[in-house]
Design a protein around this motif. Structure first.
Motif, PDB file in Angstrom:
ATOM      1  N   GLN A   4      -7.485  -8.204  -2.686  1.00 31.82           N
ATOM      2  CA  GLN A   4      -7.148  -7.626  -3.991  1.00 31.82           C
ATOM      3  C   GLN A   4      -7.031  -6.103  -3.930  1.00 31.82           C
ATOM      4  O   GLN A   4      -6.116  -5.516  -4.499  1.00 31.82           O
ATOM      5  N   LYS A   7      -3.705  -5.049  -2.239  1.00 32.20           N
ATOM      6  CA  LYS A   7      -2.531  -5.306  -3.096  1.00 32.20           C
ATOM      7  C   LYS A   7      -2.436  -4.278  -4.207  1.00 32.20           C
ATOM      8  O   LYS A   7      -1.388  -3.729  -4.495  1.00 32.20           O
ATOM      9  N   ARG A   8      -3.585  -4.043  -4.831  1.00 29.85           N
ATOM     10  CA  ARG A   8      -3.604  -3.104  -5.946  1.00 29.85           C
ATOM     11  C   ARG A   8      -3.254  -1.682  -5.479  1.00 29.85           C
ATOM     12  O   ARG A   8      -2.516  -0.961  -6.139  1.00 29.85           O
ATOM     13  N   VAL A  10      -1.423  -0.779  -2.878  1.00 30.62           N
ATOM     14  CA  VAL A  10       0.001  -0.673  -2.535  1.00 30.62           C
ATOM     15  C   VAL A  10       0.820  -0.495  -3.813  1.00 30.62           C
ATOM     16  O   VAL A  10       1.706   0.354  -3.906  1.00 30.62           O
ATOM     17  N   LYS A  11       0.471  -1.267  -4.826  1.00 30.76           N
ATOM     18  CA  LYS A  11       1.185  -1.216  -6.096  1.00 30.76           C
ATOM     19  C   LYS A  11       1.059   0.166  -6.759  1.00 30.76           C
ATOM     20  O   LYS A  11       2.059   0.743  -7.203  1.00 30.76           O
ATOM     21  N   ILE A  12      -0.145   0.683  -6.765  1.00 32.07           N
ATOM     22  CA  ILE A  12      -0.361   1.979  -7.425  1.00 32.07           C
ATOM     23  C   ILE A  12       0.310   3.117  -6.644  1.00 32.07           C
ATOM     24  O   ILE A  12       0.955   3.982  -7.228  1.00 32.07           O
ATOM     25  N   HIS A  13       0.207   3.084  -5.333  1.00 25.71           N
ATOM     26  CA  HIS A  13       0.874   4.129  -4.538  1.00 25.71           C
ATOM     27  C   HIS A  13       2.390   4.065  -4.717  1.00 25.71           C
ATOM     28  O   HIS A  13       3.041   5.103  -4.815  1.00 25.71           O
ATOM     29  N   ASP A  14       2.946   2.861  -4.785  1.00 25.20           N
ATOM     30  CA  ASP A  14       4.392   2.717  -5.005  1.00 25.20           C
ATOM     31  C   ASP A  14       4.782   3.298  -6.355  1.00 25.20           C
ATOM     32  O   ASP A  14       5.809   3.953  -6.506  1.00 25.20           O
ATOM     33  N   TYR A  15       3.954   3.009  -7.337  1.00 24.67           N
ATOM     34  CA  TYR A  15       4.219   3.466  -8.699  1.00 24.67           C
ATOM     35  C   TYR A  15       4.229   4.996  -8.752  1.00 24.67           C
ATOM     36  O   TYR A  15       5.129   5.605  -9.355  1.00 24.67           O
ATOM     37  N   ARG A 246      -5.766   6.760 -11.558  1.00 22.14           N
ATOM     38  CA  ARG A 246      -5.329   5.459 -11.061  1.00 22.14           C
ATOM     39  C   ARG A 246      -5.753   5.271  -9.605  1.00 22.14           C
ATOM     40  O   ARG A 246      -6.080   4.177  -9.176  1.00 22.14           O
TER      41      ARG A 246
END
Ligand SMILES: [Zn+2]
Length: 322
Positions: A4, A7-8, A10-15, A246
């Motif tokens: 978890q 995944k989280r 990667v998502k936040i860095h992409d954002y 974040r």
């Protein structure tokens, strides 16, 4: 990559990467705090006249606002000089309030000018949620492990106990007038900390999470421009970058404790305080990005001859991958 926290992260860095492109701002290397008060503001409160628990309860139970806070302070807030502390127990209930339209509704009930469009819109800022969560975990003593206190743990425990005692009240969504007249839209502080200074003295520390929405619209923090006015009212304002909330809300709270002088050692002992930009939040084991949503998501561990920072998941599964 099924953990978890990975995944989280990667998502936040992409954002944040996308946001950088949209805003053309260097968000990842920005400081954690975008604005700080020019000085400490120490307010004198009258000596205790009568017990005023009811005011405290009111502030805690409800979204609080400037007038009721000052009324409580003026009547001699005996509570300030005692050891009791009001921080939220039930975080779920408070999370429901982390939504601007809710705060604006309360502001309107208390006579502030609030256009209807602000009451309809459900605004929710993730950075705000995360900063609140981290604060909550720290105050419920769930997150002590965020600090590595090995070298002089006695000293750490002593200073920790000192500052913890001084924080008297933390509210979310605190309503403050934006001008001398109630005919302008009020500010909503994302957190207000009431901290005792000396006997019968308090400091009021306002935390504003400067959201990416403001930057996307070409603006900046709302309260930053009004620091002088808020200073006259008695508030020290701290503007924090929402993207940092974040990635590492625990660091945000620690830097706040440090910069405000409440707990100067907070960043010295913080695991990962040496990371200077969001790009440096990379796992020393798997090389994927890291965020610290829960206090133990970033851990120190030894790999070969060096000590690295790594995902909790990677540290826990080391023996299986090496
Ligand atoms: Zn990893």
């Amino acid at each position: 990559m099924e953990a978890q926290e990975i995944k989280r992260a990667v998502k936040i860095h992409d954002y944040i990467e996308k946001l950088e492109k949209l805003t053309s701002l260097s968000l990842k290397s920005s400081p954690v705090f975008l604005g700080l008060p020019s000085q400490k503001l120490i307010l004198q409160i009258p000596e205790r006249i009568k017990p005023c628990y009811e005011y405290v309860e009111q502030l805690y139970e409800d979204i609080s606002e400037h007038d009721s806070l000052f009324k409580a302070l003026r009547t001699g807030w005996g509570y300030i000089n005692q050891d009791c502390k009001i921080v939220p127990n039930n975080k779920e209930q408070y999370f429901q309030q982390l939504n601007n339209s809710y705060a604006f509704r309360i502001a309107k009930e208390r006579g502030h000018l609030v256009p209807d469009c602000l009451l309809e819109k459900k605004q929710f800022c993730y950075g705000q949620y995360e900063a609140y969560y981290a604060m909550h975990e720290i105050f419920q003593s769930n997150a002590l492990g965020v600090w590595s206190m090995k070298p002089d743990s006695h000293n750490f425990r002593h200073t920790y106990a000192e500052w913890y005692k001084n924080v008297k009240l933390i509210t979310s969504q605190f309503v403050v007038p934006s001008s001398r007249h109630k005919n302008s839209i009020p500010y909503i502080f994302d957190q207000l900390w009431v901290v005792s200074h000396n006997t019968n003295q308090v400091r009021l520390l306002g935390l504003e999470i400067a959201g990416e929405n403001q930057f996307l619209n070409g603006g900046q923090s709302k309260t930053l421009r009004k620091n002088n006015y808020l200073k006259e009212l008695g508030y020290e304002m701290y503007q924090v970058a929402s993207w940092w909330c974040r990635v590492d809300p625990y660091r945000v709270i620690c830097e706040f404790l440090n910069l405000s002088g409440i707990f100067p050692d907070a960043t010295k002992y913080l695991i990962g305080s040496e990371l200077n930009s969001i790009d440096e939040y990379v796992c020393g084991i798997c090389s994927a990005p890291m965020v610290r949503w829960d206090w133990d998501w970033i851990q120190k561990c030894v790999v070969g001859d060096s000590t690295v920072l790594a995902h909790k998941h990677c540290v826990n599964h080391r023996e299986f991958i090496s």
